[in-house]
Design a protein around this motif. Structure first.
Motif, PDB file in Angstrom:
ATOM      1  N   ILE A   1      18.195 -19.252 -27.890  1.00 37.09           N
ATOM      2  CA  ILE A   1      17.311 -18.255 -27.782  1.00 37.09           C
ATOM      3  C   ILE A   1      16.858 -17.818 -26.313  1.00 37.09           C
ATOM      4  CG2 ILE A   1      14.693 -18.008 -28.601  1.00 37.09           C
ATOM      5  CD1 ILE A   1      15.632 -20.318 -30.677  1.00 37.09           C
ATOM      6  N   GLY A   2      16.524 -16.574 -26.089  1.00 32.88           N
ATOM      7  CA  GLY A   2      15.970 -16.477 -24.797  1.00 32.88           C
ATOM      8  C   GLY A   2      15.939 -14.733 -24.487  1.00 32.88           C
ATOM      9  N   ASP A   3      16.249 -13.759 -25.637  1.00 28.68           N
ATOM     10  CA  ASP A   3      16.182 -12.723 -25.428  1.00 28.68           C
ATOM     11  C   ASP A   3      14.755 -12.072 -24.889  1.00 28.68           C
ATOM     12  OD1 ASP A   3      16.680  -9.444 -27.034  1.00 28.68           O
ATOM     13  OD2 ASP A   3      17.913 -10.688 -25.509  1.00 28.68           O
ATOM     14  N   GLN A   4      14.501 -11.603 -23.746  1.00 27.25           N
ATOM     15  CA  GLN A   4      13.139 -10.996 -23.279  1.00 27.25           C
ATOM     16  C   GLN A   4      12.515 -12.433 -22.863  1.00 27.25           C
ATOM     17  OE1 GLN A   4      11.622  -7.810 -25.803  1.00 27.25           O
ATOM     18  NE2 GLN A   4      13.662  -7.411 -26.789  1.00 27.25           N
ATOM     19  N   LYS A   5      13.164 -13.517 -22.688  1.00 29.58           N
ATOM     20  CA  LYS A   5      12.461 -14.672 -22.320  1.00 29.58           C
ATOM     21  C   LYS A   5      12.831 -15.007 -20.968  1.00 29.58           C
ATOM     22  CE  LYS A   5      10.511 -15.292 -26.489  1.00 29.58           C
ATOM     23  NZ  LYS A   5       9.463 -15.024 -26.783  1.00 29.58           N
TER      24      LYS A   5
ATOM     25  N   ILE B   1      24.244 -10.478 -27.604  1.00 25.50           N
ATOM     26  CA  ILE B   1      24.265 -10.829 -26.183  1.00 25.50           C
ATOM     27  C   ILE B   1      22.615 -10.986 -26.252  1.00 25.50           C
ATOM     28  CG2 ILE B   1      24.175  -9.837 -23.731  1.00 25.50           C
ATOM     29  CD1 ILE B   1      27.062 -10.776 -24.702  1.00 25.50           C
ATOM     30  N   ILE B   2      22.332 -12.119 -25.050  1.00 26.00           N
ATOM     31  CA  ILE B   2      20.996 -12.384 -24.881  1.00 26.00           C
ATOM     32  C   ILE B   2      20.861 -11.708 -23.621  1.00 26.00           C
ATOM     33  CG2 ILE B   2      19.203 -13.967 -24.152  1.00 26.00           C
ATOM     34  CD1 ILE B   2      20.474 -15.970 -26.399  1.00 26.00           C
ATOM     35  N   ILE B   3      19.482 -10.918 -23.374  1.00 26.83           N
ATOM     36  CA  ILE B   3      18.979 -10.389 -22.027  1.00 26.83           C
ATOM     37  C   ILE B   3      17.886 -11.015 -21.709  1.00 26.83           C
ATOM     38  CG2 ILE B   3      18.696  -8.324 -20.613  1.00 26.83           C
ATOM     39  CD1 ILE B   3      20.295  -6.756 -22.252  1.00 26.83           C
ATOM     40  N   THR B   4      17.964 -11.943 -20.860  1.00 32.94           N
ATOM     41  CA  THR B   4      16.741 -12.731 -20.265  1.00 32.94           C
ATOM     42  C   THR B   4      15.802 -11.661 -19.673  1.00 32.94           C
ATOM     43  OG1 THR B   4      17.404 -13.155 -17.917  1.00 32.94           O
ATOM     44  CG2 THR B   4      18.054 -14.552 -20.006  1.00 32.94           C
ATOM     45  N   SER B   5      14.402 -11.992 -19.435  1.00 38.80           N
ATOM     46  CA  SER B   5      13.446 -11.117 -18.728  1.00 38.80           C
ATOM     47  C   SER B   5      13.850 -10.941 -17.181  1.00 38.80           C
ATOM     48  CB  SER B   5      11.968 -11.705 -18.849  1.00 38.80           C
ATOM     49  OG  SER B   5      11.703 -13.137 -18.298  1.00 38.80           O
ATOM     50  N   GLY B   6      14.573 -11.893 -16.854  1.00 41.65           N
ATOM     51  CA  GLY B   6      15.125 -11.499 -15.539  1.00 41.65           C
ATOM     52  C   GLY B   6      16.219 -10.662 -15.596  1.00 41.65           C
ATOM     53  N   GLY B   7      16.769 -10.075 -16.460  1.00 46.85           N
ATOM     54  CA  GLY B   7      17.831  -9.204 -16.568  1.00 46.85           C
ATOM     55  C   GLY B   7      19.246  -9.683 -16.535  1.00 46.85           C
TER      56      GLY B   7
ATOM     57  N   GLY C   1       0.752  -1.269  -0.021  1.00 47.31           N
ATOM     58  CA  GLY C   1      -0.133  -0.001  -0.113  1.00 47.31           C
ATOM     59  C   GLY C   1       0.553   1.425  -0.140  1.00 47.31           C
ATOM     60  N   LYS C   2       2.061   1.060  -0.280  1.00 43.36           N
ATOM     61  CA  LYS C   2       2.917   2.585  -0.097  1.00 43.36           C
ATOM     62  C   LYS C   2       3.965   2.676  -1.398  1.00 43.36           C
ATOM     63  CE  LYS C   2       3.403   3.114   4.847  1.00 43.36           C
ATOM     64  NZ  LYS C   2       4.472   3.295   5.961  1.00 43.36           N
ATOM     65  N   ILE C   3       3.825   1.655  -2.248  1.00 47.31           N
ATOM     66  CA  ILE C   3       4.589   1.943  -3.595  1.00 47.31           C
ATOM     67  C   ILE C   3       4.234   3.190  -4.394  1.00 47.31           C
ATOM     68  CG2 ILE C   3       4.993   0.872  -5.821  1.00 47.31           C
ATOM     69  CD1 ILE C   3       6.417  -0.774  -4.242  1.00 47.31           C
ATOM     70  N   ARG C   4       5.312   3.702  -4.797  1.00 48.58           N
ATOM     71  CA  ARG C   4       5.220   5.022  -5.637  1.00 48.58           C
ATOM     72  C   ARG C   4       5.583   4.834  -7.023  1.00 48.58           C
ATOM     73  NH1 ARG C   4       7.591   9.681  -4.581  1.00 48.58           N
ATOM     74  NH2 ARG C   4       9.230   9.007  -3.366  1.00 48.58           N
ATOM     75  N   TYR C   5       6.867   4.132  -7.142  1.00 53.47           N
ATOM     76  CA  TYR C   5       7.172   3.784  -8.352  1.00 53.47           C
ATOM     77  C   TYR C   5       8.005   2.399  -8.331  1.00 53.47           C
ATOM     78  CZ  TYR C   5       6.996   8.829  -8.901  1.00 53.47           C
ATOM     79  OH  TYR C   5       6.446  10.139  -9.215  1.00 53.47           O
ATOM     80  N   PHE C   6       7.831   1.749  -9.636  1.00 53.84           N
ATOM     81  CA  PHE C   6       8.762   0.662  -9.878  1.00 53.84           C
ATOM     82  C   PHE C   6       9.758   1.298 -11.103  1.00 53.84           C
ATOM     83  CE2 PHE C   6       4.772  -2.175  -9.035  1.00 53.84           C
ATOM     84  CZ  PHE C   6       5.544  -2.928  -8.302  1.00 53.84           C
ATOM     85  N   ILE C   7      10.829   0.947 -10.798  1.00 55.71           N
ATOM     86  CA  ILE C   7      12.128   1.397 -11.672  1.00 55.71           C
ATOM     87  C   ILE C   7      12.492   0.015 -12.386  1.00 55.71           C
ATOM     88  CG2 ILE C   7      14.357   2.578 -12.043  1.00 55.71           C
ATOM     89  CD1 ILE C   7      13.444   3.800  -9.341  1.00 55.71           C
ATOM     90  N   SER C   8      12.240   0.045 -13.755  1.00 54.14           N
ATOM     91  CA  SER C   8      12.535  -1.121 -14.483  1.00 54.14           C
ATOM     92  C   SER C   8      13.674  -1.254 -15.513  1.00 54.14           C
ATOM     93  CB  SER C   8      11.381  -1.571 -15.257  1.00 54.14           C
ATOM     94  OG  SER C   8      11.630  -2.776 -15.991  1.00 54.14           O
ATOM     95  N   GLY C   9      14.564  -1.977 -15.634  1.00 59.30           N
ATOM     96  CA  GLY C   9      15.675  -2.069 -16.468  1.00 59.30           C
ATOM     97  C   GLY C   9      16.238  -3.414 -16.843  1.00 59.30           C
ATOM     98  N   GLY C  10      17.042  -3.539 -17.507  1.00 57.00           N
ATOM     99  CA  GLY C  10      17.650  -4.862 -17.807  1.00 57.00           C
ATOM    100  C   GLY C  10      17.085  -5.492 -19.284  1.00 57.00           C
ATOM    101  N   ALA C  11      16.066  -5.300 -19.458  1.00 50.53           N
ATOM    102  CA  ALA C  11      15.228  -5.912 -20.851  1.00 50.53           C
ATOM    103  C   ALA C  11      14.022  -4.856 -20.972  1.00 50.53           C
ATOM    104  CB  ALA C  11      14.970  -7.266 -20.835  1.00 50.53           C
ATOM    105  N   PRO C  12      13.397  -4.976 -22.146  1.00 53.51           N
ATOM    106  CA  PRO C  12      12.066  -4.139 -22.288  1.00 53.51           C
ATOM    107  C   PRO C  12      10.905  -4.996 -21.876  1.00 53.51           C
ATOM    108  CG  PRO C  12      13.419  -4.508 -24.589  1.00 53.51           C
ATOM    109  CD  PRO C  12      14.142  -5.356 -23.595  1.00 53.51           C
TER     110      PRO C  12
END
Length: 606
Positions: free
Chosen positions: A501-505, A471-477, A350-361
């Motif tokens: 294969i695994g980019d964004q997966k 380079i592959i970037i997985t969805s786990g970054g 109940g207090k989250i203001r922002y998620f900051i996301s990076g590593g993959a789209p």
């Protein structure tokens, strides 16, 4: 902050002087958050720093940290840099061979080890590394310690602290004096990143680069993050994004609660009640999947959700177009919030203001869902070489599918092929002991070739359109170099070619090519007709089992995030069906396009 000397150590002293009695960092103890004051935080770092110096650590010498995410990781990281030495993170999931490579390549003399699991890796490679001192965070049994040769000194965490306390009492000015002698041009850390050849490259980062990135973040957020905020820090600190987050208490004066238990993250979030959460896309995908599973389980719930989602999208579409929503649109959105979205929001404390996301789209669908729940996602962009974020969506306006505006002193331009080039003081200064790789990406006048293709939208938001690098970037970054894994697989006797294969997966998969001539010796044993074609072989259970054993053998020598979770055998021989270039390199794009149904089946099967 800009007025102080540009080192990470001076930021620590600056924030401690401002916020001595305020809470800084901590963790979860007995299902409760336990925090220490900034004064206690600084003292702990001082004691460990003095202990390291007392144990023989010299200025600019390297110290590796092999540990999961925890507050002690951060203590040692800052203690090493405040001793004038260089901190070198190692992923705790790395194999013995990978740990050995980084220790040796970095010329590390000291090693911080978390627990018995990591300690056992060192036992296996002790004769191949030149470590002089090992400091253990958790208690290590005497029987295990005896397996380390006598030339290597082993020190427990508590003993290390006591050494520092005594040193502080004997020479109370030593810590401050050491910090004064650390130059902004001193090397602060070497962060290893996977290269396309599979050999990690050590990005050298100076104190002034760390300072500049932190200053850029603070300036970009316009003082909207402060001592009333709390981060839940769980990302691997070996990863540059998690590492940067670990410094946020120093620039914002905020709290940071540490946990390494990512599997229980959705249980820990309500317990810790963070106001901000740095998240790789996979974490946000899990949030979305959990919410949607609950919603779709009930037909009435699902119908209400679809109505609420439409009402929220109508409202936010008006905002995005800089239009004032109609009264009916506002009322419908308020009702949707009460009926559906507030319940989702409250799942996260109940207090989250922002998620900051990076590593993959991140999928725009997930961004819109979280936005509707009042969970704002700020997508950003950065690399190890830019010390994590150099672009971020503004706090007051987010454009899904973009990574926002450049932060602080970041300059950007595009090469003739659309590659993004970046220039900033917050940039690495080269790859350790790899001048050729450095010259490939850093120009003489300081522009860094990112390897990513992008463009600005009409509103000045950066959109990443393609990856120039392999380079592959997985969805786990996780950053994965596919060529290393492909080369290992191709060495197996029953695998001719492969594409990882695994980019964004969520996980890695493989398309495998076999050759009939190499498998004929099994035809009698497996009761295979000698006239069968490659398509028949690719679907034969015994052949599939044979390839599975090859993949299992390779997986044993890979870090967990590099392992192949699923595979499919393609119904062609790549060597004779025009899937190789004249130089015998595989045409990856064509393979993935031609066998897209096989790829989809590995990610969509239940």
């Amino acid at each position: 902050m800009q007025d102080i000397k540009h080192t990470i150590c001076d930021i620590l002293i600056y924030q401690t002087n401002r916020s001595a009695k305020l809470n800084s960092i901590g963790d979860i103890q007995n299902k409760k958050v336990a925090l220490m004051s900034f004064s206690q935080y600084k003292n702990t770092i001082e004691y460990l720093s003095l202990a390291l110096s007392g144990l023989g650590l010299k200025s600019q010498k390297k110290v590796c940290i092999l540990s999961n995410t925890r507050k002690e990781w951060n203590f040692f990281d800052l203690a090493i840099m405040c001793a004038g030495a260089v901190s070198v993170p190692i992923y705790p999931s790395y194999t013995e061979d990978e740990v050995q490579y980084i220790i040796n390549h970095s010329d590390a003399e000291f090693l911080i080890v978390e627990n018995e699991l990591q300690f056992k890796k060192i036992i296996e490679i002790q004769n191949e590394i030149s470590i002089k001192t090992i400091i253990c965070i958790d208690y290590i049994e005497l029987e295990l310690k005896k397996k380390i040769k006598q030339e290597i000194e082993i020190v427990q965490y508590d003993d290390c602290l006591n050494i520092g306390v005594k040193q502080s009492q004997t020479n109370p000015d030593q810590f401050a004096h050491t910090i004064e002698n650390i130059s902004p041009d001193s090397l602060a850390t070497i962060v290893y990143t996977s290269g396309t050849t599979g050999e990690p490259k050590g990005a050298m980062i100076k104190h002034k680069a760390l300072f500049q990135v932190l200053y850029n973040v603070k300036k970009f957020t316009h003082s909207s993050i402060n001592s009333s905020d709390r981060f839940l820090t769980y990302l691997p600190l070996s990863h540059v994004l998690g590492r940067l987050e670990s410094f946020f208490p120093l620039i914002f004066g905020c709290e940071a609660v540490y946990t390494s238990d990512m599997k229980k993250l959705l249980e820990i979030i309500p317990l810790t009640k963070p106001t901000l959460l740095v998240a790789v896309p996979r974490v946000l995908e899990k949030i979305y999947e959990k919410a949607m599973k609950s919603i779709k389980a009930n037909e009435i719930k699902h119908s209400v959700f679809k109505w609420a989602n439409t009402a929220a999208n109508n409202y936010f579409n008006c905002i995005a177009q800089d239009k004032t929503p109609k009264t009916t649109t506002i009322i419908q959105y308020q009702l949707a919030k009460k009926a559906v979205f507030e319940k989702v929001y409250n799942l996260f404390g109940g207090k989250i203001r922002y998620f900051i996301s990076g590593g993959a789209p991140l999928s725009p669908t997930i961004i819109e869902f979280l936005r509707n729940c009042n969970l704002t996602v700020l997508e950003g962009y950065g690399l190890t070489e830019t010390v994590a974020p150099c672009f971020l969506n503004p706090l007051n306006k987010q454009v899904p599918g973009t990574v926002g505006h450049p932060m602080g002193d970041v300059q950007v331009k595009f090469a003739f092929d659309g590659e993004i080039l970046i220039k900033t003081e917050g940039l690495f200064c080269g790859y350790y002991k790899n001048e050729d790789a450095t010259q490939e990406v850093l120009t003489d006048d300081g522009w860094f070739h990112t390897g990513d293709i992008g463009e600005f939208t009409s509103q000045g938001f950066l959109r990443i359109t393609d990856r120039k690098k392999d380079i592959i970037i997985t969805s786990g970054g996780k950053n994965v170099a596919p060529q290393k894994i492909e080369n290992m697989l191709k060495l197996r006797p029953h695998i001719s070619q492969c594409v990882i294969i695994g980019d964004q997966k969520k996980y890695l998969t493989a398309l495998i090519s076999i050759e009939k001539i190499e498998l004929q010796k099994y035809f009698k044993e497996f009761e295979i007709d000698s006239e069968c074609n490659i398509k028949d072989l690719s679907n034969h259970p015994s052949i599939i089992s044979l390839v599975q054993k090859e993949i299992d053998a390779v997986n044993q020598d890979l870090a967990s995030f590099e392992t192949i979770k699923k595979f499919k055998i393609v119904p062609v021989e790549m060597g004779v069906d025009n899937y190789l270039t004249p130089s015998l390199k595989i045409k990856k794009k064509r393979v993935i396009e031609d066998f897209s149904q096989l790829v989809d089946s590995m990610y969509n099967s239940h």
